[in-house]
Motif scaffolding. Structure first.
Motif, PDB file in Angstrom:
ATOM      1  N   ALA B 242      -5.728  42.739  -9.452  1.00 53.88           N
ATOM      2  CA  ALA B 242      -5.915  43.310 -10.805  1.00 53.88           C
ATOM      3  C   ALA B 242      -5.214  42.729 -11.966  1.00 53.88           C
ATOM      4  N   ILE B 245      -6.130  39.419 -12.900  1.00 56.49           N
ATOM      5  CA  ILE B 245      -7.241  39.126 -13.866  1.00 56.49           C
ATOM      6  C   ILE B 245      -7.024  39.732 -15.030  1.00 56.49           C
ATOM      7  N   GLY B 287      -7.653  57.982 -11.013  1.00 58.59           N
ATOM      8  CA  GLY B 287      -8.790  57.965 -11.990  1.00 58.59           C
ATOM      9  C   GLY B 287      -8.457  57.312 -13.360  1.00 58.59           C
ATOM     10  N   ALA B 288      -7.460  57.833 -13.836  1.00 53.44           N
ATOM     11  CA  ALA B 288      -7.215  57.295 -15.321  1.00 53.44           C
ATOM     12  C   ALA B 288      -6.424  55.943 -15.257  1.00 53.44           C
ATOM     13  N   GLY B 290      -7.596  53.805 -13.469  1.00 53.93           N
ATOM     14  CA  GLY B 290      -8.833  52.710 -13.128  1.00 53.93           C
ATOM     15  C   GLY B 290      -9.476  52.661 -14.339  1.00 53.93           C
ATOM     16  N   ALA B 291      -9.537  53.765 -15.246  1.00 55.41           N
ATOM     17  CA  ALA B 291      -9.820  53.848 -16.699  1.00 55.41           C
ATOM     18  C   ALA B 291      -9.331  52.850 -17.354  1.00 55.41           C
ATOM     19  N   LEU B 293      -7.672  50.156 -16.336  1.00 54.58           N
ATOM     20  CA  LEU B 293      -7.891  48.764 -16.145  1.00 54.58           C
ATOM     21  C   LEU B 293      -9.459  48.438 -16.531  1.00 54.58           C
ATOM     22  N   ILE B 294     -10.448  49.366 -16.555  1.00 56.07           N
ATOM     23  CA  ILE B 294     -11.829  49.038 -17.101  1.00 56.07           C
ATOM     24  C   ILE B 294     -11.746  48.834 -18.684  1.00 56.07           C
ATOM     25  N   LEU B 297     -10.339  45.302 -19.467  1.00 48.83           N
ATOM     26  CA  LEU B 297     -11.017  44.201 -18.968  1.00 48.83           C
ATOM     27  C   LEU B 297     -12.264  44.163 -19.974  1.00 48.83           C
ATOM     28  N   THR B 298     -12.454  45.332 -20.592  1.00 48.26           N
ATOM     29  CA  THR B 298     -13.660  45.238 -21.599  1.00 48.26           C
ATOM     30  C   THR B 298     -13.444  44.455 -22.705  1.00 48.26           C
TER      31      THR B 298
END
Lengths: 313, 311
Positions: B242, B245, B287-288, B290-291, B293-294, B297-298
């Protein structure tokens, strides 16, 4: 005849599984053969079910892999057990919840891949963190027992074959039929061989990709639902070992990691092999560390052996 | 604006880190101090080193799923052999780097998928670590301990270390000739071979560099935690991928950024601290992450895609 059998890529995983079986039997002088085969079928079934899903994703081509399988298994296991709440006659409802969780997770994965153009490795990795959180939140450390009937089914047998293995075999037959006989299977293989060519040929490749990512999540959720029922409750780390296992059984089973070629029987051979090799190392009385090391070296050895064959021909 | 981001890919990781840092300071103003910053980024040093190690592998179009297990093994060796019998410890660590180079040779020579070979190796490293330290324990060598807890004037150690790692790897990978050829292997291995370079040796070098930075990550980790166990760094596999990236690297084509990778690792380490300041329920911490990270990347996507449409 012999040459056509040897040229099948799946044969090697079955040979390896048989060799591991024989080596355990050599130690026990043939005692416990039935029990060992039964245990291999039971535990191998879970690896085979998630392996089949992973195989479909890997068939989509380079870079396609689902790292969220363990999280989806845990999520489906905890959610379904929570809804069933140990009440009898709720097995179907639980299965429905598990499959719904799988469909949701698969759609979420694909949305990240398609809408945000994330590499599948990163997309499924990030999403798996969210899935895991939902599982932790819904579970709250409770250990809910599966309904009695469902637990009996998951640990029981029909005509001497474990029920979980029968479910796994049924799913395998469906996957095999779709890949070999249905248009969708052709589309999937074509997309994996050359995505651009497949798109130009009019194949709805994004639909194929979406369906595949949903399928892998549904397979993972069915495995999670069965595993939670099999082991008497869901645990937050229940899916952990299946991340490595799901990829390993696909590759040992002879499916091309480059995509475009699937191999259903090989996944089963490799799943049985993965269980048998651990039993073999166990029965030789090796410590946990040495056992792990040898497992890794055997996996690499098989991959190297398979590749030298490929390069020569 | 979007052109600027597309041309200078490093801006986005910097911006992400800055926004997250500002949000952290807003939530917890007391973190805005020498001690606070050190606390926020302390664990980032081994993560940054592991991310650079992963970057070396991604640079040649492969991926390493064994890195977390490898760093754990190094941590175990550091806390036992390197502490008790330093000479033997150094020899083992050197052997591990050589093993990584051998892995590169194996993968290239037999055209094996790196994802599978490293997957198998993760069992091997894990098994070795478990054999060395069946239960958590060991002691960090005092010199590593003092190195990791040194208090330089003005700027905390973690920041100094991060800048140092970024500068050294940037020079090595971006500025030197061999670094450029290494990135070329990821870009187009065939043309590098045509130009007369021994691709096999280059791949071995890339893997050896990954092994070296993996070893440094494990040693740094033990310096912070003072003891080790066989599972201490398993999450580094995913964190390091991660981080690369997030820092603007790509899985294929040899497009990597050492500075970006280090910033990506800092961002991931900071995200964990930020979430603990949010007083988020522990259920949602993972989970946060992960959020976040998303989300980051967005942001990357928005800038690159607009540029494609313009030009």
């Amino acid at each position: 005849m012999l040459s056509t059998v040897i040229s099948r890529p799946w044969i090697w995983s079955w040979v390896a599984a048989a060799a591991a079986f024989v080596m355990v039997m050599a130690l026990t002088q043939g005692r416990g053969a039935g029990e060992l085969a039964y245990a291999a079928l039971s535990f191998g079934a879970f690896a085979a079910i998630v392996g089949l899903g992973q195989m479909l994703v890997i068939t989509l081509g380079p870079g396609n892999v689902d790292l969220s399988i363990p999280a989806v298994m845990t999520l489906a296991g905890t959610l379904s057990l929570k809804v069933m709440g140990s009440d009898p006659n709720t097995a179907a409802l639980g299965l429905l919840i598990a499959v719904a969780a799988g469909v949701g997770a698969g759609l979420a994965n694909f949305a990240l891949i398609y809408l945000l153009r994330l590499p599948p490795i990163i997309a499924t990795l990030s999403a798996s963190l969210v899935f895991q959180s939902i599982a932790i939140w819904s579970n709250r450390g409770l250990r809910i027992k599966p309904p009695a009937g469902l637990a009996d089914f998951a640990t029981g047998r029909t005509a001497g074959v474990p029920n979980v293995a029968l479910v796994g075999i049924a799913l395998s037959v469906i996957v095999w039929l779709v890949l070999e006989r249905a248009t969708f299977g052709r589309w999937l293989l074509a997309s994996g061989q050359n995505l651009r060519a497949a798109r130009l040929a009019g194949i709805p490749v994004e639909l194929v990709r979406a369906t595949t990512y949903v399928t892998v999540a549904v397979f993972a959720s069915i495995a999670g639902y069965l595993l939670a029922s099999f082991s008497g409750g869901a645990a937050l780390n229940m899916g952990q070992e299946y991340l490595l296992t799901s990829i390993a059984v696909v590759v040992i089973g002879g499916t091309s990691i480059a995509g475009g070629f699937s191999n259903v029987p090989g996944v089963w051979g490799a799943s049985l092999f993965m269980f048998l090799v651990v039993s073999m190392l166990n029965s030789y009385g090796l410590g946990a560390g040495v056992r792990m090391m040898l497992t890794g070296l055997i996996i690499i050895g098989i991959v190297v052996a398979a590749s030298t064959r490929r390069i020569r021909t | 604006m979007t052109r600027l981001f597309a041309r200078h890919r490093i801006l986005l990781p910097i911006l992400s880190l800055a926004v997250l840092l500002a949000a952290t300071f807003y939530m917890q103003p007391r973190a805005m101090s020498y001690f606070g910053v050190n606390l926020l980024f302390n664990l980032a040093v081994p993560i940054a080193l592991a991310t650079v190690a992963q970057m070396m592998i991604i640079m040649v179009n492969d991926i390493d799923l064994s890195l977390g297990a490898f760093v754990s093994l190094v941590a175990c060796v550091t806390a036992t052999f390197l502490h008790d019998t330093p000479v033997l410890g150094v020899l083992i660590l050197a052997g591990l780097i050589a093993a990584y180079a051998g892995l590169g040779v194996l993968i290239h020579r037999f055209e094996l998928p790196a994802i599978v070979v490293t997957l198998g190796m993760s069992f091997v490293w894990g098994g070795l670590a478990l054999s060395i330290l069946p239960s958590p324990g060991g002691t960090a060598p005092p010199w590593i301990r003092s190195l990791m807890t040194v208090k330089p004037p003005l700027v905390p150690m973690a920041v100094v270390a991060a800048v140092l790692i970024a500068a050294v790897t940037h020079f090595l990978i971006i500025r030197t000739g061999i670094g450029t050829v290494l990135r070329g292997v990821g870009g187009n291995a065939a043309s590098v071979a045509r130009a007369g370079w021994p691709v096999l040796r280059l791949k071995a070098l890339a893997y050896a560099l990954a092994g070296l930075f993996g070893v440094l990550a494990g040693m740094a980790l033990v310096g912070l935690t003072t003891s080790a166990d066989a599972n201490i760094a398993l999450r580094y596999t995913l964190l390091s991928i991660a981080g690369v990236i997030l820092g603007g690297g790509e899985f294929i084509g040899g497009k990597v950024s050492p500075v970006g990778a280090v910033i990506g690792a800092l961002t991931l380490a900071l995200a964990a601290s930020f979430l603990s300041f949010l007083r988020l329920s522990p259920d949602w911490q993972i989970g946060a992450q992960g959020a976040i990270l998303i989300l980051v990347l967005t942001a990357r996507l928005i800038f690159t895609r607009r540029d494609e449409q313009e030009g």
